[in-house]
Each structure stands twice: as C-alpha cells, then as structure tokens.
Scaffold this active site. Structure first.
Site, PDB file in Angstrom:
ATOM      1  N   HIS A   8       0.832  -1.205   0.000  1.00 40.25           N
ATOM      2  CA  HIS A   8       0.000   0.000   0.000  1.00 40.25           C
ATOM      3  C   HIS A   8       0.869   1.259   0.000  1.00 40.25           C
ATOM      4  CE1 HIS A   8      -3.550   2.491   1.255  1.00 40.25           C
ATOM      5  NE2 HIS A   8      -2.588   3.227   1.794  1.00 40.25           N
ATOM      6  N   GLU A   9       1.807   1.319   0.940  1.00 36.98           N
ATOM      7  CA  GLU A   9       2.644   2.515   1.034  1.00 36.98           C
ATOM      8  C   GLU A   9       3.567   2.651  -0.172  1.00 36.98           C
ATOM      9  OE1 GLU A   9       1.938   4.778   2.981  1.00 36.98           O
ATOM     10  OE2 GLU A   9       0.604   3.652   4.304  1.00 36.98           O
ATOM     11  N   HIS A  12       1.746   4.472  -2.815  1.00 34.20           N
ATOM     12  CA  HIS A  12       1.905   5.921  -2.620  1.00 34.20           C
ATOM     13  C   HIS A  12       3.286   6.360  -3.102  1.00 34.20           C
ATOM     14  CE1 HIS A  12      -1.727   6.938  -0.482  1.00 34.20           C
ATOM     15  NE2 HIS A  12      -1.480   6.159   0.551  1.00 34.20           N
ATOM     16  N   HIS A  19       3.471   6.793  -6.704  1.00 36.50           N
ATOM     17  CA  HIS A  19       2.734   7.996  -7.098  1.00 36.50           C
ATOM     18  C   HIS A  19       3.648   9.225  -7.005  1.00 36.50           C
ATOM     19  CE1 HIS A  19      -1.501  10.078  -6.756  1.00 36.50           C
ATOM     20  NE2 HIS A  19      -0.934  10.277  -7.925  1.00 36.50           N
TER      21      HIS A  19
END
Length: 688
Positions: free
Chosen positions: A471-472, A475, A478
């Site tokens: 999940h991180e 990010h 991104h």
C-alpha cells in the site's frame, strides 16, 4: 574567537542525489533555518505583488510556484524527522514552529494585493495556457478563495487566528498520542505468561526488551506490529484485556496527554471556520473541493457498506461466541477476545494461521516483490545504495531508474518501529518532483512500524503487514513516477479521496499467485509457499471482512458526523462517539479502528478531517480499476499498465480526478466492485 559553522540546512547540498546532509544536522539548526526560509519567502511574495507589469501566468502563478524553495526544503527535512525519528528537542521546536508557519502562510493567502493578481489572471481565462497551467491556475484561485481571500478584514483576521490555533492543537494532539504510546509497555517477567505466543512474537518481544535495557524479559508495546500479534495469540485473557484497554485509551488517560479537550476545541474551531466561509458545516466546506462534493455523498457510500458489513460482523461474532463456549469459556466475547478467537476460527476453517504464513513473508522478499511488480508494470529498476547516509541507521535507500536507464528518483524505506517514531505507516517526500526550476527528481520515503527481528534473523511479516508495505509503496510510486512541471500538482498532491486509489490498487498485486509463488519463499529453506497453503490463503481473502469493514466504517462515520455539526456547544467526544455508535448499531465486542482521542488522521492536523471516508471512496476506484487487468487476462498487461502510469501514477493533479480515472479506465467506476472485493455482495440466486 571561535567561528560558527555554516548551517547545513542552508548550505548547498552537493552529495549524491542532493540528499539532506543528515549527519551534519542538529536540532539547533532548524529554528534559524526556518527563520531564513520564511524571510526569503516573504521577500519573494513581496516582489510578485510589487511587479509593475500586468499580472499574467508567468509573473504571478509561476513565480508563486517557484517561491519558498528554502522554506520547503527545511520543512521537508524537519517534519519527516519529527514523524520518523523525533526527540524532545525536535518536539519542542515543532510546538514552537507550528503557529509561526500557520501565521506565515495565512499572511500569504489572505493578502488582498496578491489575490488581486491571481484573480486577474484567472478572470482572463485559459487561452494560451497549457492544460497543466490551466489546472494550476484553477487550483491556486480555488485555494485562495477557500482560505478567505477577498473577505472583510475582520473575517480574515478571525480565520487567521483559527488556523494558527488549529496548528497548535494538531501538533499537541499528535505528540500526546506518541507520549502515551511511549509511556506504556507490558513487561512480561514469567515465561508462563508467554502462553500461546508463536516464536516470532516471543523473539520480537525479547528484542524490544533488550533494546529497552530489560534483557531476559519480554516487552509488548502499543505499536500495532507488537500489540496485534499479542492480541491474536496470547492465551492469557487478563493480559489481553490489559493490553487492549491501554491501546484503546491512547490520548484519553487523563492528565497532560489527554486529547479530549483538544478534540472539542478543534471541532468547534473547524465549525466556526466553515461558517465564516459560508458553509453549513466543516464537512460541507471540506468536501466541496473533493471528489465526493458533499457529506451526503460520502455518508451515502459509508451507509451503503455499513449494513452488509454489520450483518456479516454479527454473524462473525456469533461464530466466535460459539468457539468461546466450545472451549469452556464462561464469558461473553469482549473486544480483547475478537482477534484471538478469530485467529482460532481461521485455523479451524482454512487450516491457516499467522505462524504458518510468516516464515514465507520475510521483509526483504516482500520489498523485492513490491519492486518487481513495479518493474513488470512500469519498467522500473531498483538498486540499493548502502553508501548513502540517511536519517537513521535502519533506513535503506534505493536508486530508481526507468526502463531506458534514465533517473526516476531515490526511494527510502524506514521499516522498523522505535520509540522515536509515531505509529502507523505513511509515505512522504524529502523532495518532490518538478520541472519548473530545473528537472528535479523526487526523494520519496515510506515509513512503517514493523517489529525488528533479533540480530542475524530476518524480519517476518504478517500478511496484513505485507499488504501495508505494498500500500505505502503504491503511494511511493505515485511520488516517484510524477511527471509534471509545477510542484503544487506533483505526485500525491491530488484530492484526498483520490490519493488512496494508487496505493490501494497496488495492494492487489500482492495477492496474485505468480507474485506469491516467486517471492513468498521460506526464509530458512528457500522453498516456495506450498500450493495448498497458497490456495488456503487465497480462499481466506475475505475472512473476517465484517469485522475489518465495521471497525473502519464506524471510524469514518464518527469523523463525518462530528464535522457535520453546526452547533458544537458542550461537545464531548466520548458522549458523541457513543451516540453515533448506538445509532448505527455497532456490534457488541467491537470498537472503532481509531477512537477519537488517538485519531491522528483527523486531529493531528486536518489531513483526513471529515474525510476518513476517503479510503472507501478510493476503494471503489481500486476494486473497479483492477478489473481492467482481470478483463485483459493479464495482471501485468502492458497496455493497461501504460494507461495507469499516464493517467494516474505520473499525472499528479494535472486534471480533475474524475477525468484521470476515465482516462485510465475508459469509463466511470462501477460501485458494485467494492462489495465484491470485500466479499460483502449478496450471493447470486441460482436459476430455477
């Protein structure tokens, strides 16, 4: 006479990747560096206002974008350290600087002369501007209006005072939670009290004890990676109760670190701010500039999920109570029992438990899996750079390059829990991407709180922890893949209810059999996860989803409801929490994932205030978005991956999120994908 050394925060950073010179930075360097950065920024803004030329995009908007470089650089280093490796000295500076920075930015965004120039450019229209420039202009104009620009002097003065006070309250809230987490430990003296704990939990507790000068004993902390396994496996019900109550009471223990008065004042100030800006409530103000557009839309999504999740959680609770009785327990299931009996139920139904999975989920392998997924999707390569000096010895740096060998940026992973780090997991940046002033490549950091293994042993993760890492890293990508000109719209600078889409989407690849077969290998033997274990893991994907969904949605609803209030007189967070949970029918033996007094998403700053629903909003996008890969028949389909990179990961806030999603998917999202992903959709009725 001694000559003072130059402030390393204000010197040119000439080392590899222009990393901050961490080893040379002392806490005393920050306050003068902040003062210099603020003064430089003031002069730059004053020069924009005083420019005799007619306002245009370059001399107003682009000049504004290029201003404040020193202040941004100092702030990025300071606030990353204040979150990941703080100290008493840094916390004191954080308390001092929060209102100073608020005052500085208020003065900018409430400056009538500056706004007049921004407004003049906006009213001229977008002819002659690129798509990206038009978006930056619209975002600045909206930001000024939402800050109170153009309003009467007394209104602006009150808005500034509110913002300054909220900055102080948010800083204090976060420090209070960290203080409670540092202050509490469960010290286990007797080996008998380790009953039920797998070897990996015992080893982590022994390592924590050793690190705290308590060799020969075992320590459980309030870090999620420590307390959750303890609640899962400990057969000592009295100790589970003690640990759970401490976890649930963070920020609500009375005394100097109690956050309940802070919550009441924060909610009141936010409501007043919204009224001054012409909104019915803070949630109306906040969500008017988000994908949801209104608290009604956010609430409708949450409630559409609440009922099926509540039904499922009620069924789960009944099954767990049956287990209690079957094992001779003469008590009603309590919150400190849920994880314990749920783990037993998972073992019974799927022949699956955490102790069987963890040996196949070493931290190094999961990092490698996350990197390999990025390689297969986007052509990226990752090379570790152990030569680089970082902010903490545990942190690791990786040079990231594109498929053609061109530089992408630097990725830093800081994975282990420590008392100087706030709880949770997050992505941040020491430097964001931009092309306005040079081709600046990003320095991105992921911060976790995994329990560190004993020296010489690999750190083993639970499947949920492995999912958090993916999940991180979503990010992180991104931020790394950002490819825009203007810094204000780079990377994760998107709507709050869109920012979780790239990260939650990335979680899907961890569950792909081809990823697990390659990287879920036993840390001792190197053997891949057995096919039957992999099948059982896949089959259990939606196990306990009633519980997981209810504890999240309850938190999101309480957050939303408290920010819908128009009157906050006599507000008490405990009373309000109970009222909302009673109204929605919170199942027995469950509590919110984040109770108000330690709800840092919402009160340690305003990042997710009235917007914790964002994870669920983004999950509609990620569940539907991953269907694009499934429909192609290839989870790494190159054409779909290219659209994902072009319209999402590299695009920043170049266009509104609805347009970005349609560019990737070719249509609007299908909300039914959410319930299907969580296993909460009604089973289809068989045809007669």
């Amino acid at each position: 006479m001694t000559q003072s050394l130059p402030n390393p925060l204000l010197s040119d950073w000439t080392g590899p990747f222009e990393l901050p010179p961490f080893a040379a930075i002392a806490p005393a360097d920050f306050r003068p560096a902040f003062e210099r950065g603020i003064e430089e920024h003031r002069r730059e803004i004053a020069a924009i206002v005083a420019d005799p030329a007619a306002p245009d995009f370059d001399n107003t908007i682009a000049a504004f974008e290029a201003s404040g470089r020193t202040l941004r650089r100092v702030s990025s280093v300071f606030f990353n350290l204040a979150s990941a490796d703080t100290s008493d000295a840094l916390q004191a500076i954080e308390r001092e600087i929060a209102p100073v920075l608020s005052r500085h930015y208020n003065a900018i965004y409430l400056d009538d002369d500056l706004f007049a120039r921004v407004d003049a450019v906006f009213r001229r229209g977008v002819d002659g501007l690129t798509e990206e420039q038009a978006r930056v202009l619209e975002r600045y104009h909206t930001g000024f209006l939402r800050s109170g620009a153009g309003r009467p002097a007394e209104t602006k003065a009150r808005l500034a005072a509110i913002s300054e006070r909220l900055a102080v309250l948010g800083t204090t809230f976060g420090q209070n939670v960290l203080g409670d987490e540092k202050a509490w430990t469960l010290v286990i003296e007797n080996e008998a009290d380790l009953a039920g704990l797998p070897d990996f939990v015992v080893a982590a507790a022994a390592k924590t004890a050793e690190d705290r000068g308590l060799a020969g004993r075992w320590v459980i902390t309030l870090s999620r990676s420590s307390i959750e396994p303890f609640l899962q496996f400990s057969t000592r019900r009295n100790l589970r109760e003690q640990a759970f109550k401490a976890w649930a009471a963070r920020g609500a223990n009375g005394g100097a670190s109690d956050n309940r008065a802070i919550i009441a004042e924060t909610v009141a100030l936010r409501a007043e701010k919204a009224r001054l800006l012409g909104y019915a409530s803070y949630a109306d103000y906040r969500l008017s500039d988000a994908m949801a557009k209104s608290p009604e839309a956010a609430g409708a999504l949450l409630r559409s999920v609440w009922e099926p999740a509540r039904r499922r959680a009620t069924e789960e609770r009944a099954a767990l109570q049956d287990l209690v009785q079957a094992e001779g327990g003469n008590f009603d299931l309590a919150p400190w029992d849920w994880r314990f009996y749920s783990e037993r139920r998972r073992k019974a139904e799927f022949d699956l438990d955490e102790s069987a999975l963890k040996p196949f989920l070493s931290l190094d392998n999961i990092i490698a899996a996350a990197f390999d997924t990025a390689t297969r999707l986007f052509g990226l390569s990752f090379t570790e750079r152990p030569d680089l000096v970082l902010h903490h010895p545990d942190a690791r740096a990786f040079e990231v390059k594109d498929a053609d060998g061109s530089p992408v940026g630097l990725f830093i992973g800081d994975y282990f829990a420590r008392p100087s780090k706030r709880s949770g997991a997050w992505m941040s940046a020491f430097r964001g991407q931009q092309k306005l002033v040079g081709d600046i490549r990003p320095i991105i950091i992921n911060v976790m709180n995994f329990a560190k293994a004993a020296d010489g042993e690999p750190t083993l993760l639970s499947f949920d922890e492995a999912r958090t890492l993916f999940h991180e890293f979503g990010h992180g990508l991104h931020g790394l893949l950002s490819n825009v000109t203007y810094p204000s719209i780079a990377g994760t600078g998107v709507d709050r209810d869109f920012v979780e889409f790239p990260s939650q989407l990335y979680e899907h690849w961890l569950e792909q059999p081809e990823v697990l077969r390659r990287f879920a290998v036993h840390y001792r033997t190197g053997e891949p996860m057995p096919a039957d274990l992999l099948a059982r893991l896949t089959a259990s994907r939606t196990f306990n989803q009633g519980f997981a969904t209810v504890e999240y949605v309850a938190s999101a609803l309480v957050d939303l409801e408290m920010h819908i209030l128009s009157s906050t007189e006599g507000f008490d967070s405990d009373t309000f929490e109970k009222k909302v949970l009673d109204e929605i029918g919170m199942p027995d033996a469950m509590v919110m994932r984040h109770r108000p007094a330690h709800f840092q998403h919402v009160f340690a700053g305003d990042g997710y205030s009235s917007a914790y629903y964002s994870y669920l909003w983004s999950e509609v996008l990620d569940a539907d978005g991953f269907r694009a890969f499934k429909e192609s028949g290839d989870p790494f389909d190159p054409a779909v991956a290219k659209r994902l990179r072009d319209f999402v990961y590299s695009a920043g806030n170049r266009r509104p999120p609805e347009e970005a999603y349609r560019g990737f998917r070719g249509r609007d999202p299908d909300p039914s994908a959410l319930l299907e992903k969580r296993g909460l959709a009604a089973a289809p009725v068989a045809a007669e």
